[in-house]
Design a protein around this motif. Structure first.
Motif, PDB file in Angstrom:
ATOM      1  N   ASP A 272       1.979   9.722 -13.159  1.00 45.57           N
ATOM      2  CA  ASP A 272       2.663   8.443 -13.262  1.00 45.57           C
ATOM      3  C   ASP A 272       2.038   7.421 -12.322  1.00 45.57           C
ATOM      4  N   ASN A 273       1.552   7.868 -11.187  1.00 49.67           N
ATOM      5  CA  ASN A 273       0.914   6.967 -10.229  1.00 49.67           C
ATOM      6  C   ASN A 273      -0.579   6.824 -10.476  1.00 49.67           C
ATOM      7  N   TRP A 274      -1.219   7.904 -10.937  1.00 48.34           N
ATOM      8  CA  TRP A 274      -2.672   7.930 -11.004  1.00 48.34           C
ATOM      9  C   TRP A 274      -3.267   7.415 -12.297  1.00 48.34           C
ATOM     10  N   THR A 275      -2.760   7.838 -13.420  1.00 45.60           N
ATOM     11  CA  THR A 275      -3.442   7.521 -14.680  1.00 45.60           C
ATOM     12  C   THR A 275      -2.714   6.488 -15.524  1.00 45.60           C
ATOM     13  N   ARG A 276      -1.579   5.977 -15.024  1.00 48.10           N
ATOM     14  CA  ARG A 276      -0.844   4.983 -15.793  1.00 48.10           C
ATOM     15  C   ARG A 276      -0.929   3.595 -15.165  1.00 48.10           C
ATOM     16  N   GLY A 277      -0.907   3.500 -13.848  1.00 46.71           N
ATOM     17  CA  GLY A 277      -0.926   2.194 -13.186  1.00 46.71           C
ATOM     18  C   GLY A 277      -2.279   1.511 -13.256  1.00 46.71           C
ATOM     19  N   ARG A 278      -3.270   2.138 -12.670  1.00 44.28           N
ATOM     20  CA  ARG A 278      -4.664   1.675 -12.728  1.00 44.28           C
ATOM     21  C   ARG A 278      -4.866   0.226 -12.272  1.00 44.28           C
ATOM     22  N   GLY A 279      -4.122  -0.213 -11.285  1.00 46.51           N
ATOM     23  CA  GLY A 279      -4.291  -1.563 -10.759  1.00 46.51           C
ATOM     24  C   GLY A 279      -4.445  -1.532  -9.249  1.00 46.51           C
ATOM     25  N   PRO A 280      -4.558  -2.683  -8.609  1.00 46.83           N
ATOM     26  CA  PRO A 280      -4.771  -2.747  -7.159  1.00 46.83           C
ATOM     27  C   PRO A 280      -3.715  -2.014  -6.339  1.00 46.83           C
ATOM     28  N   LEU A 281      -2.451  -2.063  -6.761  1.00 48.82           N
ATOM     29  CA  LEU A 281      -1.399  -1.386  -6.006  1.00 48.82           C
ATOM     30  C   LEU A 281      -1.526   0.131  -6.146  1.00 48.82           C
ATOM     31  N   ALA A 282      -1.821   0.585  -7.362  1.00 49.19           N
ATOM     32  CA  ALA A 282      -2.008   2.020  -7.590  1.00 49.19           C
ATOM     33  C   ALA A 282      -3.198   2.543  -6.789  1.00 49.19           C
ATOM     34  N   LEU A 283      -4.243   1.734  -6.710  1.00 52.44           N
ATOM     35  CA  LEU A 283      -5.451   2.178  -6.011  1.00 52.44           C
ATOM     36  C   LEU A 283      -5.193   2.450  -4.537  1.00 52.44           C
ATOM     37  N   ARG A 284      -4.298   1.692  -3.925  1.00 55.42           N
ATOM     38  CA  ARG A 284      -3.968   1.942  -2.520  1.00 55.42           C
ATOM     39  C   ARG A 284      -3.342   3.327  -2.360  1.00 55.42           C
TER      40      ARG A 284
END
Length: 308
Positions: A272-284
């Motif tokens: 849910d955090n790794w392969t769905r968000g994929r944006g600057p916030l997830a990258l942190r």
């Protein structure tokens, strides 16, 4: 009359200065002024908008078609945002009711709907679901330009580059290549070095074992196919409320033949955090977890990152 002409000229110059043109999968998109009401049809677009300080006018936060709604790390940040259906099944009526002046669409998922979406509002299509880290970085900048926050987008990219540089210091030199895969109750899908998470983990200093296959940046594998790869390190992205197919595979003697299993190098992350968000916030989040899990160090996984 002269004053009127001067005023009109001034307005024309101001309008030209505010206009922005970005390149996307459908060509070039020009907006006369930065967008203020944006509908985001993929989680990475939602993540990017929120990171830029822009609350979407609508977003693909529905649970139709197997979608799971907003990733947990984003849920609190999109409270009150209108759900415009799911990613795979956007509601055209709800999108129209959101009165967008920009729609952000996925070039892979929404390919057949782009013409219809463009009739509702100017639409920019990007390779999010099938994009690499490079693709996602380009999107961050383009979205920043489209909403009049290019400087903020460039700061996000600079921050990300700094985090990646710091994380690489933890990566063990000469560590064996890894295989990364999303695991659901029915399938295991490997992510190559041109997928998002596959390329991101490489950027952090570990080598991805898998190149693109037959033009696919992600593809399914059976247990036998995974054993044939014989990965030394295995990274699995699972959902906490699902039973992944690998649970059944663990009972098969073939599972024990995996080099990663024998080495004790099977890492588990929340998809849910790794392969769905994929944006600057997830990258942190992802940078921190690659270090905390000891994946970069090629050490036995720690705590919750150890495969169940």
């Amino acid at each position: 009359m002269k004053h009127t002409l001067i005023s009109l000229t001034t307005l024309t110059l101001l309008s030209a200065a505010l206009a922005v043109t970005v390149k996307h999968e459908g060509g070039n998109l020009t907006l006369k002024t930065p967008a203020k009401r944006v509908v985001a049809l993929e989680y990475s677009f939602v993540d990017t908008l929120v990171a830029l300080g822009v609350k979407p006018a609508g977003a693909a936060l529905g649970t139709q078609g197997g979608d799971r709604g907003a990733p947990p790390y984003l849920a609190g940040r999109v409270s009150g945002v209108t759900a415009t259906g799911s990613r795979a099944q956007p509601s055209l009526e709800t999108i129209a009711a959101s009165r967008p002046d920009l729609i952000l669409a996925d070039a892979f998922v929404h390919q057949s709907a782009l013409g219809t979406l463009s009739k509702l509002a100017p639409t920019a299509a990007f390779q999010s679901r099938r994009g690499s880290l490079e693709d996602l970085n380009a999107q961050t900048l383009a979205i920043g330009q489209l909403v009049g926050r290019e400087a903020a987008a460039r700061r996000l990219l600079a921050e990300q580059a700094s985090l990646i540089s710091k994380a690489r210091a933890f990566a063990k030199k000469g560590a064996p290549a890894f295989v990364a895969a999303v695991v659901t109750p029915k399938s295991l899908t490997v992510h190559t070095n041109e997928s998002f998470v596959g390329s991101y983990l490489e950027a952090l200093g570990r080598k991805n074992q898998l190149p693109v296959k037959d033009g696919q940046t992600q593809y399914e594998l059976s247990l036998e196919g995974l054993v044939a790869l014989s990965p030394q390190s295995l990274v699995l992205f699972t959902a906490p409320d699902e039973t992944p197919i690998t649970e059944a595979w663990q009972k098969n003697p073939l599972w024990q033949k995996l080099a990663a299993v024998r080495r004790g190098r099977v890492y588990e992350f929340d998809r849910d955090n790794w392969t769905r968000g994929r944006g600057p916030l997830a990258l942190r989040l992802m940078v921190a977890q690659t270090i905390q899990s000891r994946f970069l160090q090629d050490a036995a996984p720690s705590g919750n990152f150890q495969y169940r």
